[in-house]
Design a protein around this motif. Structure first.
Motif, mmCIF file in Angstrom:
data_model
loop_
_atom_site.group_PDB
_atom_site.id
_atom_site.type_symbol
_atom_site.label_atom_id
_atom_site.label_comp_id
_atom_site.label_asym_id
_atom_site.label_seq_id
_atom_site.Cartn_x
_atom_site.Cartn_y
_atom_site.Cartn_z
ATOM 1 N N LYS A 164 63.498 -2.481 77.580
ATOM 2 C CA LYS A 164 64.915 -2.122 77.726
ATOM 3 C C LYS A 164 65.218 -0.736 77.170
ATOM 4 O O LYS A 164 66.265 -0.152 77.480
ATOM 5 C CB LYS A 164 65.793 -3.162 77.036
ATOM 6 C CG LYS A 164 65.631 -3.209 75.521
ATOM 7 C CD LYS A 164 66.572 -4.235 74.904
ATOM 8 C CE LYS A 164 66.439 -4.262 73.391
ATOM 9 N NZ LYS A 164 67.369 -5.254 72.796
ATOM 10 N N ASN A 165 64.308 -0.213 76.334
ATOM 11 C CA ASN A 165 64.489 1.127 75.788
ATOM 12 C C ASN A 165 63.593 2.161 76.469
ATOM 13 O O ASN A 165 63.446 3.275 75.983
ATOM 14 C CB ASN A 165 64.197 1.123 74.285
ATOM 15 C CG ASN A 165 65.229 0.318 73.514
ATOM 16 O OD1 ASN A 165 66.395 0.317 73.876
ATOM 17 N ND2 ASN A 165 64.804 -0.377 72.484
ATOM 18 N N THR A 166 63.003 1.769 77.593
ATOM 19 C CA THR A 166 62.175 2.673 78.381
ATOM 20 C C THR A 166 62.928 3.027 79.667
ATOM 21 O O THR A 166 63.330 2.130 80.401
ATOM 22 C CB THR A 166 60.830 2.017 78.742
ATOM 23 O OG1 THR A 166 60.188 1.578 77.550
ATOM 24 C CG2 THR A 166 59.923 3.003 79.465
ATOM 25 N N TYR A 167 63.132 4.309 79.909
ATOM 26 C CA TYR A 167 63.927 4.739 81.064
ATOM 27 C C TYR A 167 63.127 5.686 81.952
ATOM 28 O O TYR A 167 62.332 6.489 81.464
ATOM 29 C CB TYR A 167 65.207 5.453 80.599
ATOM 30 C CG TYR A 167 66.223 4.531 79.975
ATOM 31 C CD1 TYR A 167 67.244 3.973 80.725
ATOM 32 C CD2 TYR A 167 66.145 4.206 78.618
ATOM 33 C CE1 TYR A 167 68.179 3.126 80.146
ATOM 34 C CE2 TYR A 167 67.072 3.355 78.036
ATOM 35 C CZ TYR A 167 68.081 2.818 78.803
ATOM 36 O OH TYR A 167 68.998 1.973 78.239
ATOM 37 N N ASN A 168 63.345 5.556 83.226
ATOM 38 C CA ASN A 168 62.802 6.492 84.203
ATOM 39 C C ASN A 168 63.953 7.324 84.760
ATOM 40 O O ASN A 168 64.917 6.778 85.293
ATOM 41 C CB ASN A 168 62.101 5.754 85.343
ATOM 42 C CG ASN A 168 61.609 6.717 86.406
ATOM 43 O OD1 ASN A 168 60.690 7.490 86.169
ATOM 44 N ND2 ASN A 168 62.231 6.677 87.573
ATOM 45 N N MET A 169 63.849 8.616 84.606
ATOM 46 C CA MET A 169 64.901 9.519 85.072
ATOM 47 C C MET A 169 64.348 10.361 86.211
ATOM 48 O O MET A 169 63.202 10.820 86.173
ATOM 49 C CB MET A 169 65.375 10.416 83.919
ATOM 50 C CG MET A 169 66.289 11.546 84.345
ATOM 51 S SD MET A 169 65.380 13.071 84.612
ATOM 52 C CE MET A 169 66.739 14.221 84.811
ATOM 53 N N ALA A 209 68.951 7.255 86.290
ATOM 54 C CA ALA A 209 68.027 6.717 85.293
ATOM 55 C C ALA A 209 68.138 5.194 85.303
ATOM 56 O O ALA A 209 69.235 4.641 85.340
ATOM 57 C CB ALA A 209 68.338 7.267 83.903
ATOM 58 N N SER A 211 66.361 1.618 83.379
ATOM 59 C CA SER A 211 65.524 1.139 82.281
ATOM 60 C C SER A 211 64.448 0.202 82.797
ATOM 61 O O SER A 211 64.508 -0.289 83.936
ATOM 62 C CB SER A 211 66.382 0.417 81.237
ATOM 63 O OG SER A 211 66.798 -0.847 81.735
ATOM 64 N N PHE A 265 73.138 9.920 79.395
ATOM 65 C CA PHE A 265 72.098 9.125 78.742
ATOM 66 C C PHE A 265 72.498 8.705 77.330
ATOM 67 O O PHE A 265 72.502 7.522 76.999
ATOM 68 C CB PHE A 265 70.790 9.910 78.710
ATOM 69 C CG PHE A 265 69.642 9.098 78.180
ATOM 70 C CD1 PHE A 265 68.982 8.197 79.007
ATOM 71 C CD2 PHE A 265 69.232 9.214 76.870
ATOM 72 C CE1 PHE A 265 67.937 7.424 78.533
ATOM 73 C CE2 PHE A 265 68.187 8.462 76.381
ATOM 74 C CZ PHE A 265 67.542 7.564 77.211
ATOM 75 N N THR A 269 73.576 4.824 76.128
ATOM 76 C CA THR A 269 72.422 4.143 75.521
ATOM 77 C C THR A 269 72.464 4.138 73.998
ATOM 78 O O THR A 269 71.691 3.433 73.375
ATOM 79 C CB THR A 269 71.098 4.804 75.968
ATOM 80 O OG1 THR A 269 71.096 6.182 75.545
ATOM 81 C CG2 THR A 269 70.929 4.721 77.468
#
Length: 272
Positions: A164-169, A209, A211, A265, A269
């Motif tokens: 949940k704290n990993t994001y792809n932007m 972005a 998650s 972001f 977040t």
């Protein structure tokens, strides 16, 4: 003896340590015999046995950066390289100059500081970077992909990063006014039907972005222009959450990227 490089200095220091250890444990110690065995000068081994410091230790107090500051810069270089963003030489020098300036010592970096910094820290080195096009050409290399995901897993395990704290932007550009190829209804016998468009070719970029848990953050829409125009928001409803900006060509740049980090972001977040 000529000036040694960083790795050669480390190897030489290791040889001196082994020679000293052999001399101290030998029943019939001989400085010359130990020096010849480990291929180091007799005078160097003699001076070390008499308690003289190495050249690196004797000049450590004369370094502009403290040992802790220098190791911090080295760790920063290694971390950025592991993340895939190796630092330019100018940026490393700027960081060192900033640390010196904070101390108000009045000293400045010399012309040869960077070379000596690399000599003192053999775990890092300067290399010519590859062009981005070449990187993309090797993007389907399974060895590179495995190495990338290995580094990614190392970072995730080291810092215990949750999905949940990993994001792809990513960003996506849209050419407004250009008709995309799609299925249409036409006469059966007609060949190559065409769909007309106005051909305005106005560029719009969207930054998004998502998650690892599947949660999408509100996007940032970058229109082409020199200011905000009311017509851009004609179809925006009150409950739509997004941020809007503009640039002369509708592209992203470093300023808009920072604005996205702050307005999108970090804003959505920080509480998580």
């Amino acid at each position: 003896m000529g000036r040694l490089k960083g790795r050669q200095k480390e190897e030489r220091e290791e040889h001196i340590r082994l020679a000293i250890e052999r001399y101290q444990t030998s029943k019939d110690p001989s400085i010359r015999e130990c020096a010849e065995t480990f291929n180091i000068p007799y005078s160097t081994l003699r001076d070390r046995l008499q308690g003289k410091s190495s050249r690196r230790d004797s000049h450590r107090r004369q370094q502009l950066l403290s040992e802790h500051e220098e190791k911090s810069v080295v760790a920063w270089c290694i971390r950025m390289d592991d993340w895939g963003f190796p630092l330019k030489l100018s940026l490393v020098k700027e960081m060192a100059a900033y640390l010196i300036k904070k101390r108000n010592s009045g000293h400045k970096l010399g012309v040869h500081w960077l070379g000596r910094f690399l000599d003192r820290n053999p775990e890092i080195a300067s290399r010519f970077s590859s062009r981005l096009e070449r990187q993309r050409a090797f993007a389907d290399n399974p060895i590179l992909l495995k190495d990338y995901f290995r580094l990614l897993q190392d970072v995730i395990r080291k810092y215990n990063i949750l999905p949940k704290n990993t994001y792809n932007m990513d960003e996506k550009g849209f050419m407004m006014g250009i008709a995309a190829k799609c299925k249409i209804i036409c006469r059966r016998a007609r060949k190559n039907p065409r769909l007309t468009h106005n051909g305005s070719r106005e560029w719009v970029t969207v930054i998004e972005a998502v998650s690892g848990a599947g949660e999408a953050l509100p996007p940032m829409v970058i229109n082409q222009g020199m200011a905000h125009y009311k017509g851009w928001y004609a179809g925006v409803k009150g409950d739509d959450i997004a941020t809007f900006s503009y640039s002369p060509k509708g592209w992203t740049d470093s300023f808009l990227g920072m604005e996205w980090l702050i307005q999108n972001f970090d804003k959505f977040t920080a509480d998580k």
